[in-house]
Design a protein around this motif. Structure first.
Motif, PDB file in Angstrom:
ATOM      1  N   LEU A 318      62.322   9.614  58.164  1.00 31.09           N
ATOM      2  CA  LEU A 318      61.584  10.728  57.563  1.00 31.09           C
ATOM      3  C   LEU A 318      62.522  11.623  56.758  1.00 31.09           C
ATOM      4  O   LEU A 318      63.688  11.781  57.103  1.00 31.09           O
ATOM      5  N   GLY A 319      62.004  12.224  55.710  1.00 25.77           N
ATOM      6  CA  GLY A 319      62.734  13.213  54.934  1.00 25.77           C
ATOM      7  C   GLY A 319      61.781  14.297  54.480  1.00 25.77           C
ATOM      8  O   GLY A 319      60.562  14.126  54.528  1.00 25.77           O
ATOM      9  N   ALA A 320      62.313  15.428  54.042  1.00 23.99           N
ATOM     10  CA  ALA A 320      61.464  16.564  53.698  1.00 23.99           C
ATOM     11  C   ALA A 320      61.983  17.292  52.478  1.00 23.99           C
ATOM     12  O   ALA A 320      63.193  17.359  52.237  1.00 23.99           O
ATOM     13  N   GLN A 321      61.064  17.829  51.705  1.00 25.22           N
ATOM     14  CA  GLN A 321      61.360  18.730  50.597  1.00 25.22           C
ATOM     15  C   GLN A 321      60.641  20.046  50.895  1.00 25.22           C
ATOM     16  O   GLN A 321      59.437  20.049  51.121  1.00 25.22           O
ATOM     17  N   THR A 322      61.364  21.135  50.900  1.00 28.33           N
ATOM     18  CA  THR A 322      60.765  22.434  51.178  1.00 28.33           C
ATOM     19  C   THR A 322      60.660  23.242  49.892  1.00 28.33           C
ATOM     20  O   THR A 322      61.612  23.315  49.120  1.00 28.33           O
ATOM     21  N   TYR A 323      59.500  23.846  49.669  1.00 31.01           N
ATOM     22  CA  TYR A 323      59.251  24.578  48.429  1.00 31.01           C
ATOM     23  C   TYR A 323      58.259  25.701  48.711  1.00 31.01           C
ATOM     24  O   TYR A 323      57.631  25.755  49.777  1.00 31.01           O
ATOM     25  N   ALA A 324      58.124  26.604  47.746  1.00 35.80           N
ATOM     26  CA  ALA A 324      57.172  27.703  47.895  1.00 35.80           C
ATOM     27  C   ALA A 324      55.782  27.206  47.525  1.00 35.80           C
ATOM     28  O   ALA A 324      55.549  26.759  46.403  1.00 35.80           O
ATOM     29  N   SER A 325      54.868  27.263  48.469  1.00 36.05           N
ATOM     30  CA  SER A 325      53.493  26.870  48.178  1.00 36.05           C
ATOM     31  C   SER A 325      52.835  27.948  47.329  1.00 36.05           C
ATOM     32  O   SER A 325      53.436  28.974  47.007  1.00 36.05           O
ATOM     33  N   SER A 326      51.581  27.739  46.992  1.00 31.13           N
ATOM     34  CA  SER A 326      50.857  28.716  46.178  1.00 31.13           C
ATOM     35  C   SER A 326      50.044  29.694  47.006  1.00 31.13           C
ATOM     36  O   SER A 326      49.242  30.451  46.461  1.00 31.13           O
ATOM     37  N   VAL A 327      50.227  29.682  48.318  1.00 35.27           N
ATOM     38  CA  VAL A 327      49.507  30.620  49.185  1.00 35.27           C
ATOM     39  C   VAL A 327      50.316  31.909  49.290  1.00 35.27           C
ATOM     40  O   VAL A 327      51.434  31.910  49.803  1.00 35.27           O
ATOM     41  N   LEU A 328      49.761  32.987  48.794  1.00 38.46           N
ATOM     42  CA  LEU A 328      50.409  34.305  48.814  1.00 38.46           C
ATOM     43  C   LEU A 328      49.706  35.198  49.826  1.00 38.46           C
ATOM     44  O   LEU A 328      48.497  35.408  49.746  1.00 38.46           O
ATOM     45  N   TRP A 329      50.464  35.721  50.777  1.00 40.75           N
ATOM     46  CA  TRP A 329      49.919  36.711  51.703  1.00 40.75           C
ATOM     47  C   TRP A 329      50.142  38.101  51.114  1.00 40.75           C
ATOM     48  O   TRP A 329      51.215  38.395  50.573  1.00 40.75           O
ATOM     49  N   GLN A 330      49.127  38.944  51.218  1.00 38.32           N
ATOM     50  CA  GLN A 330      49.266  40.306  50.719  1.00 38.32           C
ATOM     51  C   GLN A 330      48.340  41.241  51.482  1.00 38.32           C
ATOM     52  O   GLN A 330      47.419  40.805  52.188  1.00 38.32           O
ATOM     53  N   LEU A 331      48.602  42.519  51.331  1.00 42.16           N
ATOM     54  CA  LEU A 331      47.716  43.555  51.869  1.00 42.16           C
ATOM     55  C   LEU A 331      46.740  43.963  50.781  1.00 42.16           C
ATOM     56  O   LEU A 331      47.158  44.359  49.686  1.00 42.16           O
ATOM     57  N   ASP A 332      45.459  43.868  51.081  1.00 40.77           N
ATOM     58  CA  ASP A 332      44.426  44.313  50.150  1.00 40.77           C
ATOM     59  C   ASP A 332      43.901  45.672  50.598  1.00 40.77           C
ATOM     60  O   ASP A 332      43.616  45.886  51.789  1.00 40.77           O
ATOM     61  N   PHE A 333      43.752  46.592  49.636  1.00 35.98           N
ATOM     62  CA  PHE A 333      43.181  47.912  49.903  1.00 35.98           C
ATOM     63  C   PHE A 333      41.767  47.965  49.336  1.00 35.98           C
ATOM     64  O   PHE A 333      41.526  47.509  48.216  1.00 35.98           O
ATOM     65  N   ASN A 334      40.860  48.538  50.106  1.00 37.38           N
ATOM     66  CA  ASN A 334      39.485  48.718  49.636  1.00 37.38           C
ATOM     67  C   ASN A 334      39.406  50.048  48.891  1.00 37.38           C
ATOM     68  O   ASN A 334      39.357  51.118  49.497  1.00 37.38           O
ATOM     69  N   LEU A 335      39.363  49.991  47.574  1.00 40.37           N
ATOM     70  CA  LEU A 335      39.393  51.213  46.773  1.00 40.37           C
ATOM     71  C   LEU A 335      38.099  52.015  46.869  1.00 40.37           C
ATOM     72  O   LEU A 335      38.049  53.165  46.437  1.00 40.37           O
ATOM     73  N   ALA A 336      37.043  51.413  47.409  1.00 41.95           N
ATOM     74  CA  ALA A 336      35.798  52.152  47.610  1.00 41.95           C
ATOM     75  C   ALA A 336      35.800  52.935  48.915  1.00 41.95           C
ATOM     76  O   ALA A 336      34.863  53.694  49.181  1.00 41.95           O
ATOM     77  N   ASP A 337      36.837  52.767  49.712  1.00 37.30           N
ATOM     78  CA  ASP A 337      36.943  53.491  50.972  1.00 37.30           C
ATOM     79  C   ASP A 337      37.466  54.900  50.713  1.00 37.30           C
ATOM     80  O   ASP A 337      38.422  55.082  49.940  1.00 37.30           O
ATOM     81  N   PRO A 338      36.871  55.948  51.340  1.00 34.50           N
ATOM     82  CA  PRO A 338      37.308  57.329  51.072  1.00 34.50           C
ATOM     83  C   PRO A 338      38.767  57.601  51.394  1.00 34.50           C
ATOM     84  O   PRO A 338      39.392  58.448  50.751  1.00 34.50           O
ATOM     85  N   LEU A 339      39.334  56.862  52.353  1.00 34.26           N
ATOM     86  CA  LEU A 339      40.717  57.119  52.736  1.00 34.26           C
ATOM     87  C   LEU A 339      41.695  56.349  51.847  1.00 34.26           C
ATOM     88  O   LEU A 339      42.487  56.942  51.121  1.00 34.26           O
ATOM     89  N   VAL A 340      41.659  55.012  51.878  1.00 32.83           N
ATOM     90  CA  VAL A 340      42.624  54.239  51.098  1.00 32.83           C
ATOM     91  C   VAL A 340      42.239  54.184  49.622  1.00 32.83           C
ATOM     92  O   VAL A 340      42.997  53.665  48.798  1.00 32.83           O
ATOM     93  N   GLY A 341      41.074  54.741  49.291  1.00 34.67           N
ATOM     94  CA  GLY A 341      40.739  54.903  47.878  1.00 34.67           C
ATOM     95  C   GLY A 341      41.619  55.931  47.201  1.00 34.67           C
ATOM     96  O   GLY A 341      41.664  55.995  45.969  1.00 34.67           O
ATOM     97  N   GLN A 342      42.339  56.711  47.982  1.00 36.19           N
ATOM     98  CA  GLN A 342      43.270  57.692  47.431  1.00 36.19           C
ATOM     99  C   GLN A 342      44.609  57.004  47.130  1.00 36.19           C
ATOM    100  O   GLN A 342      45.206  56.365  47.994  1.00 36.19           O
ATOM    101  N   LEU A 343      45.061  57.149  45.903  1.00 37.35           N
ATOM    102  CA  LEU A 343      46.310  56.522  45.491  1.00 37.35           C
ATOM    103  C   LEU A 343      47.479  56.990  46.354  1.00 37.35           C
ATOM    104  O   LEU A 343      48.366  56.198  46.697  1.00 37.35           O
ATOM    105  N   ALA A 344      47.490  58.268  46.721  1.00 35.68           N
ATOM    106  CA  ALA A 344      48.592  58.783  47.541  1.00 35.68           C
ATOM    107  C   ALA A 344      48.676  58.054  48.877  1.00 35.68           C
ATOM    108  O   ALA A 344      49.774  57.763  49.373  1.00 35.68           O
ATOM    109  N   VAL A 345      47.536  57.729  49.466  1.00 34.24           N
ATOM    110  CA  VAL A 345      47.529  57.024  50.749  1.00 34.24           C
ATOM    111  C   VAL A 345      48.045  55.603  50.569  1.00 34.24           C
ATOM    112  O   VAL A 345      48.846  55.110  51.369  1.00 34.24           O
ATOM    113  N   ARG A 346      47.594  54.922  49.510  1.00 33.92           N
ATOM    114  CA  ARG A 346      48.057  53.552  49.282  1.00 33.92           C
ATOM    115  C   ARG A 346      49.564  53.530  49.024  1.00 33.92           C
ATOM    116  O   ARG A 346      50.289  52.667  49.522  1.00 33.92           O
TER     117      ARG A 346
END
Length: 697
Positions: A318-346
């Motif tokens: 067996l052998g292996a090649q390691t590379y960056a997949s196209s799956v990106l993890w990130q934090l999403d903010f709900n801009l319609a929310d009264p709290l995180v809709g504020q830029l200062a909070v984000r």
């Protein structure tokens, strides 16, 4: 291939066994082979490629070996590829078929005008298309010349009718497809005309499309779609409808278990060396490694880490090649929310999050050196992918507290942020309910934000529900989510335009602060903590109840894709949309890159999401299998499978009992360099390794 070939290889000299996926000094001199291999290079097939440069190597040590003995190419043989599921529909341009597995399978069955391996690496499919030329700029006009012999396996010629069917279908259902579908390009088409009995296709655009090469991939047979339906006509239950216009054809389907591709006898191009490719459903890392070790599967994409390293150390085939997949993890903010809709909070949250430490304490426990993602529109390492995350490169807790003070919150004696009314600042973080990696990231996020005085309550929901219901209906404040990053920035821009769910009633960047409450559209209760609450106490409770999502917004393709597919952020910025419209139409690559860079700076300024990292993936395979390369697209390693080659020691009967010479100049020892490569040791994801992968995971 399996155990029979294993026994043949076991009888070979030790030096011979390093000729496949394991790294050796030979690989640097023979760049046409799969990374780290020495021998035959595949000639052009449906993708028109003739090999590739060595892919990114993993960090394990290499071992000096003796010179390999003579090898012979096997004419025939079977390669078994592990997949997590079999889709019910195999048309990748239909909602039910828009997933990586369908794309992998059909990349060898249906023709494409171009094949994208990674950012900046798009290759013309010279067997299908004799020429594809941008003949006019105003209006933009592209002329495709289809090979005169190109035909479907029922004998019907492949013509402009198939291009027109794809175009019309995209206009009808494109909004239901994932973001990596080039819908904008199809919407920009004004007309498609044909000549020369349909073999010359002229596409005229309403406005220039800089990424026109992304169009018309995995073309479906128009005659089947017209008779049976764009989605219903191509189900795994009706394999007879899955006509082939590629090197392989669907031969057999065992629902939920296995799908077999065999050589297409009607293929007009160079016949593939393999007899067949089997896609076998395997669940879980342990089962994948066991199948690789036992020879029941030959190719798999697995998570790097100690278990993989152990398997590679114990099994020399067996052998292996390691590379960056196209799956990106990130934090999403709900801009319609009264709290995180504020830029200062984000901004405060992003400033308080130590992204390098978050990576080190989660995915970094499995593999060192995972780069952060500093761009919303490009894959890591892609040409033009400037990191614009400088404002969030270092943790600055005092700045985070200062930003939150502007929103009406102050630290109390125990280090918890509270509003003027005494209510604590509580964020509800929605995360997928399964997976050790998610658990590690979640625990680290809670600890880091608590250091800034922000209490985090975690809500765990199944990934399918998170993608299909919670996110598009805006029933969240902050979410930890996977996103599929395309090789084309225009497709990634889909995540930041045309919101599918609730949007702010005012500007998402100037909403007035709402101190004194943490109630949002995602919850039905307000959380308060006693004034004497300490930081230690806030780490114990977890929110388990979750208000049901409301509204009608959905992401029908998200579950099949396994990732976010649309703008679920409630985000819209006219300045961004103007820049993106200009970038879409910029036929000059330098101008387009500059515009996308400006657009990414706008997104960072608005901060609707915080990118973290692309998940590293290991492509593991038999060392006797050559021309196996990863790609940072949904096609995975199947993008060039028509060029896969099995080799065994000279004089053996081989996997198929036949022998012969390698396809391409020079036979086994005369490898040729791949066309359109991006440089030795560079993967499609843009990360650089050694001359080939090592045996380390």
């Amino acid at each position: 291939m399996g155990l029979r070939l294993r026994r043949l290889l076991a009888l070979a000299p030790a030096g011979l066994l390093v000729a496949g996926l394991a790294a050796t000094a030979v690989s640097a001199a023979e760049p046409g082979r799969s990374a780290g291999s020495s021998g035959a290079s595949g000639s052009s097939g449906s993708s028109g490629s003739s090999g590739s440069a060595g892919a990114s190597g993993s960090s394990g040590p290499t071992t000096a070996t003796t010179a390999p003995g003579p090898l012979q190419v096997v004419h025939g043989g079977t390669v078994t590829v592990a997949v997590p599921y079999l889709p019910s529909t195999l048309n990748p341009a239909s909602p039910a078929g828009a997933n990586p597995v369908a794309a992998e399978i059909m990349s060898q069955v249906w023709p494409s005008t171009f094949v994208t391996v990674g950012p900046g690496d798009t290759r013309a499919s010279t067997t299908f298309i004799d020429a594809a030329e941008n003949v006019s700029v105003s209006p933009q006009r592209v002329v495709y010349t289809i090979d005169a012999k190109a035909r479907w396996s029922d004998g019907t010629p492949i013509t402009a009718a198939d291009f027109i069917a794809e175009w019309h279908a995209q206009l009808a259902i494109g909004q239901e497809l994932p973001a990596n579908d080039p819908l904008a390009g199809y919407e920009d088409i004004a007309s498609i005309t044909s000549s020369s009995a349909g073999k010359v296709v002229t596409v005229t655009f309403k406005r220039p499309d800089a990424e026109w090469e992304a169009l018309f991939h995995e073309l479906a047979p128009a005659q089947v779609a017209a008779q049976y339906g764009w989605s219903a006509g191509f189900t795994t239950a009706t394999p007879s409808h899955l006509l082939s216009g590629g090197p392989f054809a669907v031969a057999r389907v065992v629902p939920g278990k296995e799908l077999v591709l065999r050589r297409n006898p009607h293929w007009w191009g160079r016949a593939p060396m393999l007899d067949q490719i089997v896609f076998r459903v395997v669940h879980g890392q342990g089962a994948l490694l066991h199948g690789l070790e036992q020879g029941t599967i030959d190719v798999a994409q697995v998570a790097p880490g100690p278990s993989l390293r152990n398997a590679l150390m114990q099994h020399r085939f067996l052998g292996a090649q390691t590379y960056a997949s196209s799956v990106l993890w990130q934090l999403d903010f709900n801009l319609a929310d009264p709290l995180v809709g504020q830029l200062a909070v984000r901004r405060a949250v992003a400033t308080a999050v130590d992204r390098p430490e978050l990576v080190a304490d989660s995915i970094g426990l499995q593999r060192n050196g995972v780069p952060l993602s500093g761009n919303h529109l490009y894959q890591v390492g892609a040409p033009g992918s400037a990191g614009n995350d400088g404002d969030y490169g270092l943790v600055d807790v005092p700045l985070a507290d200062q930003l939150l003070a502007s929103a009406g919150y102050r630290l109390d004696a125990s280090g918890i942020l509270r509003s003027a009314s005494g209510a604590p600042l509580v964020l509800r973080l929605v995360v997928p309910s399964s997976g050790q990696l998610v658990s590690q990231m979640t625990a680290e996020l809670r600890a880091q934000l608590l250091d800034a005085g922000i209490v985090v309550h975690v809500v765990r929901v199944p990934l399918a529900r998170l993608l299909s219901g919670v996110l598009p209906t805006g029933a969240y404040q902050v979410a930890l989510v996977p996103e599929w990053v395309s090789a084309y920035p225009s497709e990634n821009a889909t995540y930041y335009v045309d919101p599918v769910g609730p949007q702010p009633t005012g500007s998402p960047f100037t909403l007035p602060p709402a101190p004194g409450t943490t109630t949002s559209t995602s919850t039905t209760t307000t959380t308060t903590l006693p004034a004497s609450t300490t930081k230690a106490a806030t780490t114990a409770p977890q929110v388990t109840a979750y208000a049901p999502e409301t509204g009608t917004a959905t992401e029908p393709g998200a579950v099949a894709a396994g990732s976010v597919t649309r703008d679920v952020l409630g985000y819209r910025d006219p300045a961004l949309e103007t820049l993106l419209a200009q970038a879409f139409s910029a036929l000059n690559p330098g101008q387009a890159a500059s515009l996308y860079d400006q657009a990414d700076r706008v997104i960072w300024s608005d901060l609707p999401s915080l990118p973290l990292y692309q998940v590293p993936t290991a492509l593991v395979g038999e060392r006797a299998l050559y021309n196996l390369f990863p790609s940072s697209t949904w096609l995975g390693p199947l993008w060039d499978a028509q060029n896969w080659v099995l080799e065994v020691p000279a004089g053996s009967s081989g996997a198929s009992g036949a022998s012969g010479t390698a396809p391409g100049a020079g036979g086994p020892s005369g490898a040729t360099s791949g066309a359109g490569t991006t440089g030795a040791g560079t993967t499609g994801a843009g990360t650089t390794g050694a001359a080939g992968p090592t045996s380390g995971g």
